[in-house]
Design an enzyme around this catalytic site. Structure first.
Site, PDB file in Angstrom:
ATOM      1  N   LYS A  21       0.856  -1.196   0.000  1.00 56.87           N
ATOM      2  CA  LYS A  21       0.000   0.000   0.000  1.00 56.87           C
ATOM      3  C   LYS A  21       0.889   1.242   0.000  1.00 56.87           C
ATOM      4  O   LYS A  21       1.494   1.581   1.007  1.00 56.87           O
ATOM      5  CB  LYS A  21      -0.935   0.056   1.214  1.00 56.87           C
ATOM      6  CG  LYS A  21      -2.040   1.090   0.961  1.00 56.87           C
ATOM      7  CD  LYS A  21      -2.652   1.687   2.187  1.00 56.87           C
ATOM      8  CE  LYS A  21      -1.894   2.827   2.769  1.00 56.87           C
ATOM      9  NZ  LYS A  21      -1.757   4.032   1.911  1.00 56.87           N
ATOM     10  N   CYS A  64      14.067  10.751   6.087  1.00 55.16           N
ATOM     11  CA  CYS A  64      14.094  10.291   7.484  1.00 55.16           C
ATOM     12  C   CYS A  64      15.473  10.448   8.093  1.00 55.16           C
ATOM     13  O   CYS A  64      15.613  10.701   9.282  1.00 55.16           O
ATOM     14  CB  CYS A  64      13.642   8.845   7.553  1.00 55.16           C
ATOM     15  SG  CYS A  64      14.629   7.761   6.525  1.00 55.16           S
TER      16      CYS A  64
HETATM   17  P1  NAD Z   1       2.631   8.238   7.491  1.00 55.95           P
HETATM   18  O1  NAD Z   1       2.967   7.468   8.704  1.00 55.95           O
HETATM   19  O2  NAD Z   1       1.597   9.289   7.573  1.00 55.95           O
HETATM   20  O3  NAD Z   1       2.197   7.275   6.307  1.00 55.95           O
HETATM   21  C1  NAD Z   1       2.988   6.165   5.930  1.00 55.95           C
HETATM   22  C2  NAD Z   1       2.087   5.099   5.363  1.00 55.95           C
HETATM   23  O4  NAD Z   1       1.295   4.566   6.420  1.00 55.95           O
HETATM   24  C3  NAD Z   1       1.111   5.608   4.318  1.00 55.95           C
HETATM   25  O5  NAD Z   1       0.997   4.657   3.277  1.00 55.95           O
HETATM   26  C4  NAD Z   1      -0.193   5.713   5.092  1.00 55.95           C
HETATM   27  O6  NAD Z   1      -1.341   5.607   4.298  1.00 55.95           O
HETATM   28  C5  NAD Z   1      -0.060   4.531   6.032  1.00 55.95           C
HETATM   29  N1  NAD Z   1      -0.899   4.598   7.229  1.00 55.95           N
HETATM   30  C6  NAD Z   1      -1.286   5.702   7.917  1.00 55.95           C
HETATM   31  N2  NAD Z   1      -2.062   5.352   8.962  1.00 55.95           N
HETATM   32  C7  NAD Z   1      -2.170   4.000   8.954  1.00 55.95           C
HETATM   33  C8  NAD Z   1      -2.817   3.044   9.775  1.00 55.95           C
HETATM   34  N3  NAD Z   1      -3.535   3.409  10.838  1.00 55.95           N
HETATM   35  N4  NAD Z   1      -2.693   1.742   9.459  1.00 55.95           N
HETATM   36  C9  NAD Z   1      -1.955   1.336   8.401  1.00 55.95           C
HETATM   37  N5  NAD Z   1      -1.337   2.193   7.569  1.00 55.95           N
HETATM   38  C10 NAD Z   1      -1.433   3.514   7.849  1.00 55.95           C
HETATM   39  O7  NAD Z   1       4.031   8.847   6.998  1.00 55.95           O
HETATM   40  P2  NAD Z   1       4.285   9.873   5.835  1.00 55.95           P
HETATM   41  O8  NAD Z   1       3.850  11.211   6.327  1.00 55.95           O
HETATM   42  O9  NAD Z   1       3.726   9.309   4.571  1.00 55.95           O
HETATM   43  O10 NAD Z   1       5.878   9.798   5.720  1.00 55.95           O
HETATM   44  C11 NAD Z   1       6.754  10.570   6.446  1.00 55.95           C
HETATM   45  C12 NAD Z   1       7.260   9.835   7.675  1.00 55.95           C
HETATM   46  O11 NAD Z   1       7.961   8.650   7.300  1.00 55.95           O
HETATM   47  C13 NAD Z   1       8.279  10.655   8.451  1.00 55.95           C
HETATM   48  O12 NAD Z   1       8.039  10.546   9.836  1.00 55.95           O
HETATM   49  C14 NAD Z   1       9.603  10.014   8.102  1.00 55.95           C
HETATM   50  O13 NAD Z   1      10.629  10.202   9.038  1.00 55.95           O
HETATM   51  C15 NAD Z   1       9.211   8.587   7.994  1.00 55.95           C
HETATM   52  N6  NAD Z   1      10.222   7.854   7.225  1.00 55.95           N
HETATM   53  C16 NAD Z   1      11.045   6.973   7.904  1.00 55.95           C
HETATM   54  C17 NAD Z   1      12.046   6.293   7.208  1.00 55.95           C
HETATM   55  C18 NAD Z   1      12.985   5.359   7.929  1.00 55.95           C
HETATM   56  O14 NAD Z   1      13.648   4.577   7.266  1.00 55.95           O
HETATM   57  N7  NAD Z   1      13.083   5.382   9.238  1.00 55.95           N
HETATM   58  C19 NAD Z   1      12.189   6.492   5.839  1.00 55.95           C
HETATM   59  C20 NAD Z   1      11.335   7.385   5.201  1.00 55.95           C
HETATM   60  C21 NAD Z   1      10.348   8.047   5.911  1.00 55.95           C
END
Ligand code: NAD
Length: 506
Positions: free
Chosen positions: A191, A300
């Protein structure tokens, strides 16, 4: 407008036309489908114009994808590793063929500058090739000897897995997860983020073209609260790999509790770059600028906190200000652009809100701190920003802003640097700049983070582990760490028929 930019815009329009003309669906059991028929609009952060409609998966749609992944699981797991290897290399070929399209679509969908996105498909292909080459050996385990028994371990794919990815560099991040899952012999339901759905569909098309059997790779579009949630709760899904926000990680831990799934969470960060007086000045400056202002700071592992030692603080900040003020903000398709528009308006509002928060908390905006909408139109453009006179307790030093925004904090001693580095809920990455090897070693051991780079910007080595501690996540990607996540280890203990078997009730 340069001739090159004009040419890129024309090419990108060509690649994006099909998304405008047709609703982007889900890829389930080898077929494209619109599922329940719910849709949402996708827009570009460049000027908020319409990119097309995207299907929003319902729980039923997600169930269909999970069932397809479950039905395909046994035969994919039984497919010889050498055959999986061949298919995944073909997938790498497909990605390389479509590299320009992937780069341009990704740039317009999420606002990342083309200069960085050009590598997206190439690195994605490299991920598939790296894990493909390990597929034939992935089941192999250890041989562990005792006096009267011999133990050996074997690994087998854990089963269908969910891969849930965010909107920042969505293409590359998806391949980090999906490649080892498939190489392990797992089937996948992916997803992608609702804010940047386009390149995930190209990825699924490439998988299909490479000859992956139906049901092995499924992709559902939609919202986290509906599609993501249903996916994490489906009993057929054995493990969930999330890249996303720490808050989402906590939700997913709760959502998966009833079905007791294995979790790999790659979450947020507030990563320090620690520059000591004895650092190589120019290299440290280049790396500091690169690691927060590349990829729009939507990264990130961005070095969003600069911890700068007092002896070089004035000189370093003066040079930094000049560089930050000089960063070129522009059209994502312009090869000259260094910072593009932020991914969507909600995120733009979050990032710009920190300009006021910084002032209220008593920091100084040394560079930027402005929206560029008046000058550059309705896109989500902001100035690259540098906060100085900051304290580590301020919100700008504690919260993940996830934009081209750097907070600089002064320190005097090594001990103070360690304390400041660790005073955060996060622990993803850290960057240490010093010419003193002993100090580099001490810092590397003391800074709480999953990954530390000494005298380097973020350099990714696929066999090395990638992941965070504290609120930055659980688990590691890379090399055999990935196979351990996507596979179960079984121990087989064989007696030599020499030991005394305990006797009861004789
Ligand atoms: P997000 O957590 O809002 O969304 C990530 C994914 O999770 C999306 O596909 C979203 O639809 C899904 N999602 C949201 N709520 C959910 C739920 N309740 N159940 C299942 N899936 C759900 O993150 P974002 O805003 O898209 O991305 C940015 C974040 O990602 C930042 O915090 C960044 O630091 C982090 N990030 C971490 C890494 C790492 O390797 N540590 C890498 C890239 C990004």
């Amino acid at each position: 407008m340069s001739a090159q930019l004009q040419e890129n815009i024309a090419k990108a329009e060509g690649y994006l036309a099909r998304f405008k003309d047709n609703t982007l669906g889900h890829f389930i059991n080898g077929e494209w489908t619109l599922g329940s028929g719910e849709t949402f609009d996708n827009t570009t952060p460049f000027d908020q114009s319409y990119l097309g409609k995207v299907a929003a998966a319902s729980e039923d749609d997600v169930n269909a994808a999970c069932e397809a992944a479950a039905a395909a699981a046994a035969s994919w797991a039984a497919t010889p590793g050498a055959e999986r290897r061949k298919i995944l290399h073909r997938l790498g070929d497909e990605l390389e063929k479509r590299a320009e399209e992937i780069a341009m679509v990704e740039a317009m969908d999420c606002g990342q500058a083309l200069r960085f996105m050009r590598q997206a498909a190439v690195r994605g292909a490299a991920n598939f090739r790296f894990f493909a080459d390990q597929a034939p050996e992935a089941r192999n385990g250890l041989s562990l000897h005792q006096a009267e028994h011999t133990n050996f371990t074997v690994r087998s794919p854990i089963g269908p897995v969910a891969v849930i990815t965010p909107w920042n560099t969505p293409f590359m991040l998806s391949t980090w997860k999906i490649a080892p899952a498939l190489a392990s012999g797992c089937t996948v339901v992916h997803k992608p983020a609702e804010l940047s759905p386009l390149t995930a569909s190209i990825l699924a098309e490439c998988a299909d073209a490479a000859g992956l059997p139906k049901g092995v790779w499924n992709m559902v579009n939609g919202f986290g609260t509906v599609a993501g949630k249903a996916l994490t709760q489906h009993p057929a899904i054995k493990a969930v790999a999330l890249v996303g926000d720490s808050a989402t990680g906590k939700l997913i831990q709760a959502q998966t509790a009833q079905t007791l799934k294995r979790l790999h969470l790659e979450l947020g960060g507030k990563n320090p770059v620690i520059v000591f007086d004895d650092a190589d000045f120019e290299r440290a400056l280049d790396a500091t600028v690169f690691m927060i202002y590349s990829l729009n700071g939507q990264r990130c592992t961005s070095s969003s906190r600069l911890l700068i030692q007092s002896g070089i603080k004035d000189k370093f900040l003066a040079a930094l200000k000049e560089r930050v003020a000089n960063i070129k903000v522009g059209h994502p398709l312009d090869p000259e652009t260094e910072v593009g528009p932020l991914v969507h308006t909600g995120h733009y509002e979050k990032v710009t809100s920190y300009f006021e928060i910084a002032k209220q908390d008593g920091a100084t905006i040394a560079v930027g701190g402005k929206s560029l909408r008046d000058e550059m139109g309705p896109g989500n453009f902001v100035t690259p920003t540098l906060f100085v006179d900051a304290k580590n307790t301020m919100r700008i030093a504690q919260e993940e802003i996830f934009g081209p925004v750097l907070t600089a904090i002064e320190f005097d001693t090594e001990e103070e640097a360690i304390q400041l580095a660790n005073e955060t809920v996060y622990g993803l990455a850290g960057y240490i700049w010093t010419s003193n090897t002993g100090r580099a070693m001490r810092m590397a051991h003391s800074v709480e983070a999953g990954m530390l780079w000494v005298n380097s910007e973020n350099n990714r080595n696929l066999p090395s582990p990638f992941g965070g501690v504290k609120m930055s996540g659980i688990g590691r990607d890379g090399g055999d760490w990935s196979f351990d996540f996507y596979m179960e280890t079984k121990n087989v203990c064989i007696a030599h028929d020499t030991h005394k078997v305990p006797v009861l009730g004789r």
